[in-house]
Design a protein around this motif. Structure first.
Motif, PDB file in Angstrom:
ATOM      1  N   VAL A  47      13.205   0.667  -0.205  1.00  0.00           N
ATOM      2  CA  VAL A  47      13.468   2.105  -0.114  1.00  0.00           C
ATOM      3  C   VAL A  47      13.176   2.761  -1.463  1.00  0.00           C
ATOM      4  O   VAL A  47      12.465   3.767  -1.550  1.00  0.00           O
ATOM      5  N   ALA A  48      13.723   2.152  -2.524  1.00  0.00           N
ATOM      6  CA  ALA A  48      13.602   2.754  -3.860  1.00  0.00           C
ATOM      7  C   ALA A  48      12.178   2.705  -4.389  1.00  0.00           C
ATOM      8  O   ALA A  48      11.765   3.575  -5.164  1.00  0.00           O
ATOM      9  N   ASP A  49      11.420   1.685  -3.965  1.00  0.00           N
ATOM     10  CA  ASP A  49      10.084   1.465  -4.528  1.00  0.00           C
ATOM     11  C   ASP A  49       8.977   2.257  -3.848  1.00  0.00           C
ATOM     12  O   ASP A  49       7.800   2.088  -4.184  1.00  0.00           O
ATOM     13  N   LYS A  50       9.330   3.115  -2.897  1.00  0.00           N
ATOM     14  CA  LYS A  50       8.281   3.928  -2.272  1.00  0.00           C
ATOM     15  C   LYS A  50       7.580   4.803  -3.297  1.00  0.00           C
ATOM     16  O   LYS A  50       6.431   5.192  -3.101  1.00  0.00           O
ATOM     17  N   SER A  51       8.320   5.147  -4.340  1.00  0.00           N
ATOM     18  CA  SER A  51       7.735   5.958  -5.405  1.00  0.00           C
ATOM     19  C   SER A  51       8.170   5.361  -6.734  1.00  0.00           C
ATOM     20  O   SER A  51       9.290   4.889  -6.858  1.00  0.00           O
ATOM     21  N   ALA A  59       0.377  -0.446  -2.905  1.00  0.00           N
ATOM     22  CA  ALA A  59      -0.214  -1.792  -2.878  1.00  0.00           C
ATOM     23  C   ALA A  59      -0.581  -2.237  -4.287  1.00  0.00           C
ATOM     24  O   ALA A  59      -0.371  -3.399  -4.668  1.00  0.00           O
ATOM     25  N   GLY A  60      -1.103  -1.316  -5.086  1.00  0.00           N
ATOM     26  CA  GLY A  60      -1.465  -1.646  -6.467  1.00  0.00           C
ATOM     27  C   GLY A  60      -0.242  -2.000  -7.295  1.00  0.00           C
ATOM     28  O   GLY A  60      -0.284  -2.892  -8.139  1.00  0.00           O
ATOM     29  N   ARG A  61       0.836  -1.315  -7.060  1.00  0.00           N
ATOM     30  CA  ARG A  61       2.052  -1.494  -7.868  1.00  0.00           C
ATOM     31  C   ARG A  61       2.862  -2.702  -7.406  1.00  0.00           C
ATOM     32  O   ARG A  61       3.399  -3.446  -8.212  1.00  0.00           O
ATOM     33  N   LEU A  62       2.962  -2.900  -6.085  1.00  0.00           N
ATOM     34  CA  LEU A  62       3.882  -3.920  -5.563  1.00  0.00           C
ATOM     35  C   LEU A  62       3.172  -5.077  -4.871  1.00  0.00           C
ATOM     36  O   LEU A  62       3.805  -6.062  -4.513  1.00  0.00           O
TER      37      LEU A  62
END
Ligand code: FES
Ligand code: FE2
Lengths: 447, 164
Positions: free
Chosen positions: A179-183, A289-292
């Motif tokens: 949830v938190a990692d969407k942004s 996708a690039g971040r996670l």
């Protein structure tokens, strides 16, 4: 001691293939008071998001069980949580749901407290002819016994004797991360809170969030509208994310989703949804996708209904909702609901998210009323009767596996149990996790 | 009271009557195809949300088509929340004509809807204010906007378009 025996409420005999819940769990007044004391006031509960008190001296008020509390950011920027009741004669200090104030003045006799909860003034104290005992007492607002934050989610406990928040959330933290990692900037609540009550037990809501079995039965009127909208592609109506997926449809093939159960009562049910433009998160698909990495990104696009026991639910399906469950009586529950959204999303994505939300999640929308009416009809059926045991916690019994599976491995997460499901399995064994946590918290009074 | 004010007040009463009598097809006919139908939500600070693109509403529709979908659901027989023959009576009063020219007009009014829920045998009410905008359509007026400010924000179980 109470008149309750655990075996009369929860019939848990795995060796016989039995897990049953008694109707008394949903209706008994005395049991309800014990739940308030031992579940809601006896351990970790969700109180709000850190963004609800963003700046120094911002605050919001809520309840932990029956106890009013303030979450306040002090002048140094530290979040704190106090009982929202004046030490003098118990008056609720702050009446507003939220605001910003360096000082809180009690409306009754003007005792004054700062945003860190410290008593800053007792009116006419010097001339008060107080005895020594009074001077020795602490006049500050009572801090809650435990208070903690995980990725912006704030939890508190009125009982000091609880595991650390990290241990309490355990492996379910990976799901709050989604949830938190969407942004990269985290999440926030869209302005506008919708509240409703329903005349049934709080555990109906607890279960319904993770009840895949009801969707096609309870919501056909909504589903038909989705189907028609999908055909017409009219610009007048909002595109539905659920319309672009088939995990819930009777004829869907293969693995369509499943469930995870965690220690302390947290559960997830999930459904496979593709990385689709029918989701407002689509604009971030590449960035995420690039971040996670792709596996986590794909998980973010799956339908996910998460419960953090006992009162927080985050539904990522037709849109994204944060719900807080507040039991008011064995037959009455208040729901506070918000649209939870990634910070910094485009205006277009935000508008799309909000439109998808309203039609599905609101008590004024086209889906939630059919759920809540069913809770109330269930409550009617919870009356004491010859056949007290419910048959609603039995699906998935033989599909349940200990530990994780390749889907949880993608998140580096190890649940206590999991079920991998096709469209018609609709696991109910995940509810066991709620009742195991229930039994743990109630262990002092229900054996 | 001007003739126009009386005419629009009558139209508001007529809308209320159609909802009271579940004459939804005729009710939808009162609206323009591009109508706004909007009930904002309350922020925690006790103010109403104002920008439906960045803030949550309880209901927000642009386009009569959305109202048609709502009515379709009500009449579908597949919504347990809609099957129970809720009986409603609207009171609409304090009508003020805000602006008008030959082609458009705006009114404000107060409403109280008493709701009897046959499923539970309970009675409750919803109250607040309406802001309507009208557009001339030949001899008649059509509703081009209905904005509903619902004062009692905690919804008892559910609320549908016929209760506001
Ligand atoms: S109760 Fe707060 S000052 Fe008396
Ligand atoms: Fe539902």
């Amino acid at each position: 001691m109470t008149r309750f025996a655990l075996k009369d409420l929860i019939d848990d005999r795995p060796e016989d293939g039995v897990f049953r819940i008694n109707r008394a769990m949903f209706r008994d007044e005395e049991l309800f008071n014990l739940e308030m004391r031992h579940i809601f006031e006896g351990g970790w509960v969700f109180v709000g998001l850190a963004t609800q008190a963003e700046n120094p001296h911002d605050y919001f008020t809520t309840f932990i069980g029956r106890v009013p509390v303030i979450v306040s950011r002090d002048g140094e920027g530290t979040l704190r949580c106090f009982v929202n009741a004046c030490p003098h004669k118990g008056v609720r200090l702050v009446q507003k749901p939220c605001g910003s104030a360096r000082m809180h003045v009690c409306p009754y006799h003007s005792w004054t407290f700062d945003s860190a909860g410290a008593n800053r003034n007792i009116k006419w104290q010097k001339r008060g002819c107080y005895g020594a005992g009074f001077d020795q007492e602490n006049h500050d607002l009572a801090a809650v016994a435990q208070f903690g934050e995980y990725r912006g989610f704030l939890f508190a406990s009125l009982n000091a004797d609880v595991p650390s928040l990290e241990d309490y959330l355990g492996e379910a933290r990976a799901l709050l991360d989604l949830v938190a990692d969407k942004s990269p900037e985290g999440v926030e609540l869209v302005p506008g809170r919708v509240r409703f009550t329903y005349r049934a037990n709080w555990k109906m809501q607890l279960e319904n969030c993770s009840d895949q079995y009801h969707f096609t039965s309870t919501h056909p009127s909504y589903i038909r509208i989705l189907e028609q909208r999908a055909k017409e592609k009219s610009d007048d109506v909002v595109e539905a994310s659920l319309g672009a997926s088939d995990f819930w449809q009777e004829g869907a093939k293969g693995v369509t989703g499943g469930t995870f159960s965690f220690d302390h009562g947290h559960v997830l049910n999930w459904g496979a949804m593709g990385v689709s433009a029918a989701s407002p998160d689509f604009e971030r698909a590449e960035e995420i996708a690039g971040r996670l990495g792709e596996p986590r990104r794909n998980w973010i696009f799956n339908m996910r209904n998460l419960t953090i026991f006992p009162n927080l639910q985050i539904a990522d399906n037709a849109s994204s909702q944060m719900r807080v469950i507040r039991p008011l009586g064995p037959n009455l529950t208040e729901m506070q609901t918000w649209c939870i959204a990634p910070r910094g999303e485009s205006a277009e994505a935000r508008r799309f998210r909000i439109r998808q939300y309203e039609d599905f999640f609101n008590p004024t929308g086209m889906a939630t009323p059919d759920d809540t009416v069913c809770y109330e009809e269930a409550q009617t059926g919870m009356a004491e009767q010859e056949r007290g045991w419910l048959q609603g916690h039995a699906r998935g019994f033989t599909a349940t596996q200990d530990g994780g599976n390749p889907f949880s491995d993608m998140l580096g997460m190890t649940p206590a149990r999991n079920v991998v499901a096709d469209a018609q399995l609709c696991d109910e064994s995940l509810f066991q996790s709620y009742y195991k946590a229930w039994a743990e918290r109630m262990a002092e009074v229900v054996q | 009271m001007s003739a126009l004010q009386a005419e629009l007040a009558h139209l508001l009463s007529h809308e209320a009557r159609l909802l009271d009598e579940s004459r939804f097809a005729e009710w939808i006919d009162l609206y323009t195809p591009d109508c706004l139908y909007w009930m904002p939500a309350w922020r925690e600070d006790g103010t109403l949300t104002q920008d439906p693109d960045t803030e949550l509403s309880m209901i927000f529709y642009r386009g009569r088509r959305n109202l048609e979908d709502r009515v379709k659901r009500l009449n579908s027989g597949h919504s347990v929340a809609s099957n129970a023959m809720t009986r409603v009576t609207h009171m609409v009063t304090n009508v003020i004509l805000d602006e008008d020219d030959n082609a458009t007009a705006r009114t404000r009014a107060a409403f109280l809807v008493n709701v009897y829920d046959a499923r539970t045998s309970l009675t409750h009410n919803f109250f607040g204010s309406y802001r309507h905008a009208f557009r001339r359509d030949g001899e008649a007026w059509k509703i081009s906007e209905k904005i509903i400010h619902l004062q009692n924000e905690v919804i008892p179980t559910m609320l549908d378009i016929y209760s506001i």
